[in-house]
Scaffold this motif. Structure first.
Motif, PDB file in Angstrom:
ATOM      1  N   ALA A  29       0.825  -1.218  -0.154  1.00  0.00           N
ATOM      2  CA  ALA A  29       0.118  -0.029   0.020  1.00  0.00           C
ATOM      3  C   ALA A  29       0.783   1.152   0.004  1.00  0.00           C
ATOM      4  CB  ALA A  29      -0.814  -0.105   1.207  1.00  0.00           C
ATOM      5  N   ALA A  30       2.089   1.285   0.574  1.00  0.00           N
ATOM      6  CA  ALA A  30       2.683   2.565   0.604  1.00  0.00           C
ATOM      7  C   ALA A  30       3.406   2.623  -0.729  1.00  0.00           C
ATOM      8  CB  ALA A  30       3.720   2.183   1.856  1.00  0.00           C
ATOM      9  N   LEU A  31       3.757   1.918  -1.645  1.00  0.00           N
ATOM     10  CA  LEU A  31       4.252   1.859  -2.888  1.00  0.00           C
ATOM     11  C   LEU A  31       3.090   2.286  -3.902  1.00  0.00           C
ATOM     12  CD1 LEU A  31       7.043  -0.743  -2.749  1.00  0.00           C
ATOM     13  CD2 LEU A  31       7.165   1.685  -2.213  1.00  0.00           C
ATOM     14  N   SER A  32       3.603   3.207  -4.899  1.00  0.00           N
ATOM     15  CA  SER A  32       2.790   3.294  -6.177  1.00  0.00           C
ATOM     16  C   SER A  32       4.022   3.258  -7.314  1.00  0.00           C
ATOM     17  CB  SER A  32       2.247   5.006  -6.117  1.00  0.00           C
ATOM     18  OG  SER A  32       1.706   5.275  -7.607  1.00  0.00           O
ATOM     19  N   ILE A  33       3.874   2.301  -8.023  1.00  0.00           N
ATOM     20  CA  ILE A  33       4.872   1.931  -9.136  1.00  0.00           C
ATOM     21  C   ILE A  33       4.323   2.895 -10.260  1.00  0.00           C
ATOM     22  CG2 ILE A  33       5.690   0.414 -10.885  1.00  0.00           C
ATOM     23  CD1 ILE A  33       5.121  -1.827  -8.599  1.00  0.00           C
ATOM     24  N   VAL A  34       5.146   3.862 -10.618  1.00  0.00           N
ATOM     25  CA  VAL A  34       4.603   4.954 -11.671  1.00  0.00           C
ATOM     26  C   VAL A  34       5.082   4.716 -13.051  1.00  0.00           C
ATOM     27  CG1 VAL A  34       4.288   6.901 -10.051  1.00  0.00           C
ATOM     28  CG2 VAL A  34       6.620   6.617 -11.126  1.00  0.00           C
ATOM     29  N   GLY A  35       6.308   3.707 -13.101  1.00  0.00           N
ATOM     30  CA  GLY A  35       6.722   3.206 -14.519  1.00  0.00           C
ATOM     31  C   GLY A  35       7.791   2.378 -14.422  1.00  0.00           C
ATOM     32  N   THR A  36       7.759   1.483 -15.444  1.00  0.00           N
ATOM     33  CA  THR A  36       8.903   0.380 -15.374  1.00  0.00           C
ATOM     34  C   THR A  36       9.333   0.601 -17.185  1.00  0.00           C
ATOM     35  OG1 THR A  36       7.240  -1.144 -16.690  1.00  0.00           O
ATOM     36  CG2 THR A  36       7.731  -1.310 -14.164  1.00  0.00           C
ATOM     37  N   PHE A  37      10.768   0.585 -16.764  1.00  0.00           N
ATOM     38  CA  PHE A  37      11.624   1.016 -18.302  1.00  0.00           C
ATOM     39  C   PHE A  37      12.473  -0.112 -18.278  1.00  0.00           C
ATOM     40  CE2 PHE A  37       9.831   4.435 -15.871  1.00  0.00           C
ATOM     41  CZ  PHE A  37       9.354   5.272 -16.708  1.00  0.00           C
ATOM     42  N   SER A  38      12.741  -0.247 -19.839  1.00  0.00           N
ATOM     43  CA  SER A  38      13.828  -1.168 -20.063  1.00  0.00           C
ATOM     44  C   SER A  38      14.858  -0.721 -20.903  1.00  0.00           C
ATOM     45  CB  SER A  38      13.233  -2.226 -21.181  1.00  0.00           C
ATOM     46  OG  SER A  38      12.826  -1.461 -22.483  1.00  0.00           O
ATOM     47  N   ASN A  39      15.018   0.911 -20.999  1.00  0.00           N
ATOM     48  CA  ASN A  39      16.194   1.607 -21.570  1.00  0.00           C
ATOM     49  C   ASN A  39      16.411   2.848 -20.846  1.00  0.00           C
ATOM     50  OD1 ASN A  39      15.402   3.436 -23.390  1.00  0.00           O
ATOM     51  ND2 ASN A  39      14.206   2.094 -24.441  1.00  0.00           N
ATOM     52  N   SER A  40      17.456   3.496 -20.989  1.00  0.00           N
ATOM     53  CA  SER A  40      17.900   4.821 -20.227  1.00  0.00           C
ATOM     54  C   SER A  40      17.387   5.827 -20.607  1.00  0.00           C
ATOM     55  CB  SER A  40      19.518   4.798 -20.227  1.00  0.00           C
ATOM     56  OG  SER A  40      20.007   4.734 -21.435  1.00  0.00           O
ATOM     57  N   ASN A  41      17.072   5.821 -21.924  1.00  0.00           N
ATOM     58  CA  ASN A  41      16.487   6.977 -22.609  1.00  0.00           C
ATOM     59  C   ASN A  41      15.077   7.106 -22.084  1.00  0.00           C
ATOM     60  OD1 ASN A  41      18.868   7.907 -23.833  1.00  0.00           O
ATOM     61  ND2 ASN A  41      18.507   6.720 -25.722  1.00  0.00           N
ATOM     62  N   GLN A  42      14.290   6.381 -22.239  1.00  0.00           N
ATOM     63  CA  GLN A  42      12.949   6.011 -21.976  1.00  0.00           C
ATOM     64  C   GLN A  42      12.855   6.690 -20.275  1.00  0.00           C
ATOM     65  OE1 GLN A  42      11.904   1.995 -22.074  1.00  0.00           O
ATOM     66  NE2 GLN A  42      11.103   2.327 -24.098  1.00  0.00           N
ATOM     67  N   LEU A  43      13.643   6.051 -19.476  1.00  0.00           N
ATOM     68  CA  LEU A  43      13.666   6.761 -18.051  1.00  0.00           C
ATOM     69  C   LEU A  43      14.103   8.215 -18.039  1.00  0.00           C
ATOM     70  CD1 LEU A  43      13.151   6.065 -15.099  1.00  0.00           C
ATOM     71  CD2 LEU A  43      15.709   5.386 -15.089  1.00  0.00           C
ATOM     72  N   LEU A  44      14.935   8.646 -18.835  1.00  0.00           N
ATOM     73  CA  LEU A  44      15.264   9.989 -18.634  1.00  0.00           C
ATOM     74  C   LEU A  44      14.346  10.810 -19.118  1.00  0.00           C
ATOM     75  CD1 LEU A  44      19.117   9.622 -19.750  1.00  0.00           C
ATOM     76  CD2 LEU A  44      18.239  10.623 -17.503  1.00  0.00           C
ATOM     77  N   ASP A  45      13.567  10.427 -20.013  1.00  0.00           N
ATOM     78  CA  ASP A  45      12.531  11.232 -20.608  1.00  0.00           C
ATOM     79  C   ASP A  45      11.304  11.313 -19.777  1.00  0.00           C
ATOM     80  OD1 ASP A  45      13.703  11.577 -23.029  1.00  0.00           O
ATOM     81  OD2 ASP A  45      12.541  10.293 -24.334  1.00  0.00           O
ATOM     82  N   PHE A  46      11.020  10.334 -18.928  1.00  0.00           N
ATOM     83  CA  PHE A  46      10.029  10.067 -18.000  1.00  0.00           C
ATOM     84  C   PHE A  46      10.180  11.123 -16.855  1.00  0.00           C
ATOM     85  CE2 PHE A  46       7.838   8.312 -14.348  1.00  0.00           C
ATOM     86  CZ  PHE A  46       6.508   8.133 -14.916  1.00  0.00           C
TER      87      PHE A  46
END
Length: 210
Positions: A25-42
């Motif tokens: 309950a204390a966590l909210s998964i806001v995104g999962t990513f498979s490469n670095s560029n996707q994450l940096l954009d997010f």
């Protein structure tokens, strides 16, 4: 609520981590990513409190990536989740800006504890690395590489031509862990093989009487 993002280039790992953590309950998964560029954009547009980071991303230097993440989102805590159990690697990632370092063999509750700790600004280190890592980060103050008591003992046994299996039995560790510690010694003493390790150890006075 801790906003959590996860990056790993293996889809099955991402799916497994999401399944493992999404009912907490204390966590909210806001995104999962498979490469670095996707994450940096997010993270350029979205708030993330904690990032679970795998170190072995394709075509990505983990040290530079951690620094880039911290520049892009300084408030985001980075918890490394990896199979790489070398003390040298853990120390390097923490020096680059990671807030915690845990191994993929930990259980769900330990992982949650680690996430909560780093979210509160408390560094979290995997229990099996904690003592050795703390010792190596203290520094000797005299320019010599600081070895933990365990590393010093392994160095001495290597100098006595003991095999990995013999060392593992002597100090009650797995052969895999001994090989990892041997790798740490190579990196600390900046040598490429066992002969160089022993020679450097003698030259630095780390192997007295040999």
């Amino acid at each position: 609520m801790i906003k959590l993002a996860i990056i790993d280039d293996h889809p099955i790992v991402l799916a497994g981590l999401r399944h493992l953590l999404e009912d907490y309950a204390a966590l909210s998964i806001v995104g999962t990513f498979s490469n670095s560029n996707q994450l940096l954009d997010f993270i350029a547009h979205q708030q993330v409190a904690v990032l679970l980071l795998d170190l072995q991303l394709p075509a990505t230097d983990p040290v530079q990536f951690i620094k880039a993440l911290k520049r892009a989102r300084p408030s985001m805590r980075i918890l490394v989740l990896t199979n790489m159990d070398q003390i040298f690697t853990a120390r390097t990632m923490l020096a680059a800006g990671a807030d915690g370092y845990v191994l993929k063999g930990i259980d769900k509750y330990t992982l949650i504890e680690a996430i909560e700790s780093v979210s509160q600004g408390v560094q979290y280190i995997d229990a099996c690395l904690r003592d050795d890592l703390r010792n190596t980060m203290l520094g000797t103050g005299d320019g010599l590489p600081l070895l933990t008591d365990r590393e010093q003992r392994i160095l001495e046994m290597i100098a006595k031509e003991m095999t990995t299996k013999q060392i593992a039995a002597e100090i009650h560790l797995s052969s895999k862990r001994v090989e990892s510690l041997r790798s740490d010694l190579f990196q600390k003493l900046q040598v490429k093989n066992t002969a160089g390790l022993v020679r450097k150890g003698i030259n630095l006075g780390l192997l007295p009487g040999l």
